[in-house]
Design a protein around this motif. Structure first.
Motif, PDB file in Angstrom:
ATOM      1  N   GLY A  56       0.894  -1.532  -0.053  1.00  0.00           N
ATOM      2  CA  GLY A  56      -0.042  -0.093  -0.068  1.00  0.00           C
ATOM      3  C   GLY A  56       0.954   1.321   0.016  1.00  0.00           C
ATOM      4  N   ASP A  57       2.198   1.183   0.324  1.00  0.00           N
ATOM      5  CA  ASP A  57       2.943   2.199   0.313  1.00  0.00           C
ATOM      6  C   ASP A  57       3.532   2.460  -1.290  1.00  0.00           C
ATOM      7  OD1 ASP A  57       2.769   2.446   3.024  1.00  0.00           O
ATOM      8  OD2 ASP A  57       4.701   1.350   3.612  1.00  0.00           O
ATOM      9  N   ASP A  58       3.084   3.794  -1.313  1.00  0.00           N
ATOM     10  CA  ASP A  58       3.823   4.216  -2.676  1.00  0.00           C
ATOM     11  C   ASP A  58       4.986   4.678  -2.741  1.00  0.00           C
ATOM     12  OD1 ASP A  58       3.847   5.027  -5.502  1.00  0.00           O
ATOM     13  OD2 ASP A  58       2.800   7.063  -5.260  1.00  0.00           O
ATOM     14  N   ASP A  59       6.170   3.436  -2.788  1.00  0.00           N
ATOM     15  CA  ASP A  59       7.353   3.651  -2.698  1.00  0.00           C
ATOM     16  C   ASP A  59       8.273   3.650  -3.928  1.00  0.00           C
ATOM     17  OD1 ASP A  59       6.995   1.056  -3.138  1.00  0.00           O
ATOM     18  OD2 ASP A  59       8.232   0.348  -1.630  1.00  0.00           O
ATOM     19  N   GLY A  60       7.461   3.880  -4.873  1.00  0.00           N
ATOM     20  CA  GLY A  60       8.216   4.004  -6.403  1.00  0.00           C
ATOM     21  C   GLY A  60       7.443   3.362  -7.407  1.00  0.00           C
ATOM     22  N   GLU A  61       7.495   3.957  -8.717  1.00  0.00           N
ATOM     23  CA  GLU A  61       6.737   3.240  -9.848  1.00  0.00           C
ATOM     24  C   GLU A  61       7.563   2.205 -10.462  1.00  0.00           C
ATOM     25  OE1 GLU A  61       4.101   4.555 -11.235  1.00  0.00           O
ATOM     26  OE2 GLU A  61       3.983   6.128  -9.581  1.00  0.00           O
ATOM     27  N   GLU A  62       6.804   1.260 -11.266  1.00  0.00           N
ATOM     28  CA  GLU A  62       7.486   0.249 -11.951  1.00  0.00           C
ATOM     29  C   GLU A  62       7.966   0.733 -13.131  1.00  0.00           C
ATOM     30  OE1 GLU A  62       6.764  -3.268 -11.553  1.00  0.00           O
ATOM     31  OE2 GLU A  62       5.380  -3.290  -9.890  1.00  0.00           O
ATOM     32  N   CYS A  63       9.370   0.048 -13.264  1.00  0.00           N
ATOM     33  CA  CYS A  63       9.950   0.490 -14.542  1.00  0.00           C
ATOM     34  C   CYS A  63       9.297  -0.191 -15.862  1.00  0.00           C
ATOM     35  CB  CYS A  63      11.290   0.224 -14.573  1.00  0.00           C
ATOM     36  SG  CYS A  63      12.389   1.059 -13.480  1.00  0.00           S
ATOM     37  N   VAL A  64       9.057   0.552 -16.801  1.00  0.00           N
ATOM     38  CA  VAL A  64       8.393  -0.099 -17.798  1.00  0.00           C
ATOM     39  C   VAL A  64       9.063   0.197 -19.265  1.00  0.00           C
ATOM     40  CG1 VAL A  64       6.206   0.438 -16.874  1.00  0.00           C
ATOM     41  CG2 VAL A  64       7.204   2.178 -18.325  1.00  0.00           C
ATOM     42  N   PRO A  65       8.896  -0.749 -20.106  1.00  0.00           N
ATOM     43  CA  PRO A  65       9.376  -0.609 -21.680  1.00  0.00           C
ATOM     44  C   PRO A  65       9.153   0.634 -22.263  1.00  0.00           C
ATOM     45  CG  PRO A  65       8.703  -2.816 -21.324  1.00  0.00           C
ATOM     46  CD  PRO A  65       8.053  -2.051 -20.233  1.00  0.00           C
ATOM     47  N   GLU A  66       9.968   1.329 -23.015  1.00  0.00           N
ATOM     48  CA  GLU A  66       9.722   2.482 -23.551  1.00  0.00           C
ATOM     49  C   GLU A  66      10.421   2.494 -24.996  1.00  0.00           C
ATOM     50  OE1 GLU A  66       8.095   4.969 -25.374  1.00  0.00           O
ATOM     51  OE2 GLU A  66       7.391   5.239 -23.278  1.00  0.00           O
ATOM     52  N   PRO A  67       9.524   1.943 -25.965  1.00  0.00           N
ATOM     53  CA  PRO A  67      10.449   1.739 -27.332  1.00  0.00           C
ATOM     54  C   PRO A  67      10.709   3.106 -27.872  1.00  0.00           C
ATOM     55  CG  PRO A  67       8.121   1.032 -27.492  1.00  0.00           C
ATOM     56  CD  PRO A  67       8.375   1.281 -26.196  1.00  0.00           C
ATOM     57  N   LYS A  68       9.812   4.202 -27.455  1.00  0.00           N
ATOM     58  CA  LYS A  68      10.033   5.247 -28.344  1.00  0.00           C
ATOM     59  C   LYS A  68      11.409   6.151 -27.952  1.00  0.00           C
ATOM     60  CE  LYS A  68       5.283   6.338 -29.711  1.00  0.00           C
ATOM     61  NZ  LYS A  68       4.331   7.404 -29.720  1.00  0.00           N
ATOM     62  N   LEU A  69      12.244   5.545 -26.649  1.00  0.00           N
ATOM     63  CA  LEU A  69      13.342   6.038 -26.046  1.00  0.00           C
ATOM     64  C   LEU A  69      14.389   5.141 -27.160  1.00  0.00           C
ATOM     65  CD1 LEU A  69      15.294   7.612 -24.443  1.00  0.00           C
ATOM     66  CD2 LEU A  69      15.048   5.652 -22.926  1.00  0.00           C
ATOM     67  N   THR A  70      15.097   5.948 -28.151  1.00  0.00           N
ATOM     68  CA  THR A  70      15.787   5.300 -29.087  1.00  0.00           C
ATOM     69  C   THR A  70      17.398   5.518 -28.941  1.00  0.00           C
ATOM     70  OG1 THR A  70      15.293   6.851 -30.868  1.00  0.00           O
ATOM     71  CG2 THR A  70      13.904   4.876 -30.674  1.00  0.00           C
ATOM     72  N   THR A  71      18.023   4.863 -29.480  1.00  0.00           N
ATOM     73  CA  THR A  71      19.733   4.880 -29.489  1.00  0.00           C
ATOM     74  C   THR A  71      20.091   4.423 -30.906  1.00  0.00           C
ATOM     75  OG1 THR A  71      19.888   2.643 -28.146  1.00  0.00           O
ATOM     76  CG2 THR A  71      19.940   4.774 -26.975  1.00  0.00           C
ATOM     77  N   VAL A  72      21.013   5.533 -31.490  1.00  0.00           N
ATOM     78  CA  VAL A  72      21.526   5.043 -32.846  1.00  0.00           C
ATOM     79  C   VAL A  72      22.968   5.412 -32.803  1.00  0.00           C
ATOM     80  CG1 VAL A  72      21.208   5.449 -35.355  1.00  0.00           C
ATOM     81  CG2 VAL A  72      18.999   5.397 -33.803  1.00  0.00           C
ATOM     82  N   VAL A  73      23.841   4.425 -33.433  1.00  0.00           N
ATOM     83  CA  VAL A  73      25.301   4.647 -33.561  1.00  0.00           C
ATOM     84  C   VAL A  73      25.506   5.192 -35.117  1.00  0.00           C
ATOM     85  CG1 VAL A  73      27.318   3.590 -33.922  1.00  0.00           C
ATOM     86  CG2 VAL A  73      26.037   3.140 -31.588  1.00  0.00           C
ATOM     87  N   THR A  74      26.230   6.206 -35.097  1.00  0.00           N
ATOM     88  CA  THR A  74      26.702   6.480 -36.482  1.00  0.00           C
ATOM     89  C   THR A  74      28.207   6.753 -36.425  1.00  0.00           C
ATOM     90  OG1 THR A  74      26.130   8.859 -36.018  1.00  0.00           O
ATOM     91  CG2 THR A  74      24.598   7.609 -37.234  1.00  0.00           C
ATOM     92  N   GLY A  75      28.900   6.404 -37.439  1.00  0.00           N
ATOM     93  CA  GLY A  75      30.181   6.606 -37.772  1.00  0.00           C
ATOM     94  C   GLY A  75      31.115   5.238 -37.057  1.00  0.00           C
ATOM     95  N   LEU A  76      30.515   4.409 -36.549  1.00  0.00           N
ATOM     96  CA  LEU A  76      31.377   3.242 -36.225  1.00  0.00           C
ATOM     97  C   LEU A  76      31.791   2.400 -37.371  1.00  0.00           C
ATOM     98  CD1 LEU A  76      32.757   1.630 -34.073  1.00  0.00           C
ATOM     99  CD2 LEU A  76      30.173   0.351 -33.937  1.00  0.00           C
ATOM    100  N   PRO A  77      33.116   2.270 -37.681  1.00  0.00           N
ATOM    101  CA  PRO A  77      33.561   1.475 -38.899  1.00  0.00           C
ATOM    102  C   PRO A  77      33.109   0.034 -38.735  1.00  0.00           C
ATOM    103  CG  PRO A  77      35.318   3.257 -38.244  1.00  0.00           C
ATOM    104  CD  PRO A  77      34.269   2.916 -37.143  1.00  0.00           C
ATOM    105  N   SER A  78      32.707  -0.681 -39.926  1.00  0.00           N
ATOM    106  CA  SER A  78      32.653  -1.975 -39.708  1.00  0.00           C
ATOM    107  C   SER A  78      33.841  -2.738 -39.544  1.00  0.00           C
ATOM    108  CB  SER A  78      31.823  -2.588 -41.098  1.00  0.00           C
ATOM    109  OG  SER A  78      32.534  -2.014 -42.331  1.00  0.00           O
TER     110      SER A  78
END
Length: 435
Positions: A210-232
């Motif tokens: 019953g204590d509101d000691d924090g929210e659940e962590c949830v998936p958020e696909p709209k937070l994106t990470t993209v790498v550019t310039g890393l050689p193959s």
């Protein structure tokens, strides 16, 4: 309490045995990975995971024992290929003896011809020449027989040795699998113990008190990470710079966003990891100082990252000159933590594969590494504060990584990066090494 309970499951998932890792892998291709949608893992579920980890460990031990026994058996001289090799050795030895005798016969026949004089009869001369011709023919036949016997012996020895090497390799892999399974079992047991401890603190089997000691962590696909310039392809002994763009595609500001990066590398065989010879560093847009990514694979927070905005982090990959040629992959993800206690992260891992060329190599112009899954669409995102020069477009915190990062693992793909690295190795082994 809830966040810590989620973290316990995340840790167990991150180090699960190869059997469980491979069962998780297809989830990376789904829009809502199964491993990410479980928001309230129960003690009962963790008990099942611990039992599965124990069973996997027991199976791994049995497999290692069987692999060792098979390898040991193949080292004996009584195996079919060993017997065949022994027989081939005998044939080759007889052929060598026969060739030596034939060569000596030629020498002796030649000596008889050379000893002929003017007083020798035509019959004596004819007999001597005939004997020499026959000796030479026999010597030629003996030489061909010896060559064939030597080739057969080489093939038999190769077959025997290849069988032994394959068995030794299988034993080595089985031994490694046992070590991984033991680590997974230990982690699963610790996760279960931690969950039980949290449940005891919460009361009633860990349900919300019953204590509101924090929210659940949830998936958020709209937070994106993209790498550019890393050689193959990256040459050992060099450093390459690239960029990591973190984008907030939601309609809400994220108070703190923690970029996550993890690099994993192996030699060409895929059997030996060389992670200690590969290093990732980062730098904010306003600083010339390079910082090494911490041992939790997080960088300092971007604080804040407004809705529809992005921030860039300068990255550097350094590979030690002693690193052998091999393969590498860089995983990226992002987590967020808000002042009100809500948190989450990208449920997918972006994996950018690259080859490691031996020191001194000159690969020439190479294309950039490509992500392992569909590149997210960030065309509707704009640089925060009107700029895109670096994380300063969303202020990169100068106080170091927050303790909150340890609470976010399950919400993003970050918790599964270690496991994904193992799957990458498995896939590399199946696909074969780069030349």
């Amino acid at each position: 309490m809830k966040i810590r309970r989620i973290l316990a499951t995340a840790v167990a998932a991150a180090v699960t045995t190869p059997v469980l890792l491979l069962s998780v892998t297809p989830a990376f291709a789904d829009e809502k990975p199964a491993a990410q949608t479980q928001e309230k893992p129960s003690v009962a579920e963790l008990e099942k995971a611990a039992a599965a980890a124990k069973a996997a460990y027991d199976d791994a031990v049995a497999a290692e024992d069987a692999a060792y026994a098979a390898w040991e058996a193949l080292l004996l001289d009584t195996t079919p290929l060993a017997v065949a090799a022994k027989a081939a050795e005998a044939v080759a030895a007889d052929a060598a003896t026969a060739k030596t005798a034939a060569d000596q016969a030629v020498v002796e026949a030649q000596a008889v011809v050379d000893a002929l004089t003017e007083t020798s009869t035509d019959a004596e001369k004819a007999d001597a020449e005939k004997a020499l011709t026959e000796a030479k023919t026999a010597a030629t036949d003996a030489d061909e027989a010896k060559t064939a016997a030597d080739e057969a012996l080489a093939a038999a020895l190769d077959a025997r040795d290849d069988e032994r090497v394959a068995a030794g390799r299988a034993y080595h892999l089985a031994k490694q699998a046992t070590e991984t399974a033991l680590a997974a079992r230990t982690a699963a047991d610790e996760a279960l113990a931690k969950a039980k401890e949290e449940a005891a603190e919460d009361g009633e089997d860990g349900e919300d008190d019953g204590d509101d000691d924090g929210e659940e962590c949830v998936p958020e696909p709209k937070l994106t990470t993209v790498v550019t310039g890393l050689p193959s392809t990256v040459v050992a002994g060099t450093k390459v710079d690239f960029k990591l763009r973190v984008s907030n595609g939601t309609d809400k500001t994220m108070d703190e966003v923690f970029p996550f990066v993890y690099v994993h590398a192996t030699d060409r065989s895929g059997l030996n990891d060389i992670d200690d010879l590969v290093r990732l560093q980062w730098s904010s847009g306003s600083s010339k100082t390079w910082k090494t990514v911490d041992n939790e694979h997080y960088m300092d927070a971007i604080s804040p990252l407004k809705a529809g905005a992005h921030a860039d982090v300068r990255m550097r990959l350094a590979i030690d000159a002693s690193a052998p040629a091999g393969n590498g992959i860089t995983f990226v993800a992002g987590d967020y933590f808000n002042d009100n206690g809500s948190c989450g992260g990208n449920p997918d891992l972006e994996g950018y594969e690259f080859m490691i060329a031996a020191a001194g190599s000159k690969p020439g112009t190479v294309p950039d590494a490509k992500p392992g899954k569909t590149k997210p669409n960030t065309s509707d995102l704009t640089p925060q504060s009107g700029g895109s020069a670096g994380p300063s477009s969303g202020t990169l915190a100068a106080t170091g990584s927050s303790d909150a990062t340890s609470q976010l693992a399950l919400a993003s793909g970050a918790a599964l990066a270690i496991g994904a690295g193992a799957v990458f190795v498995v896939r590399r082994r199946k696909a074969g090494s780069h030349a």
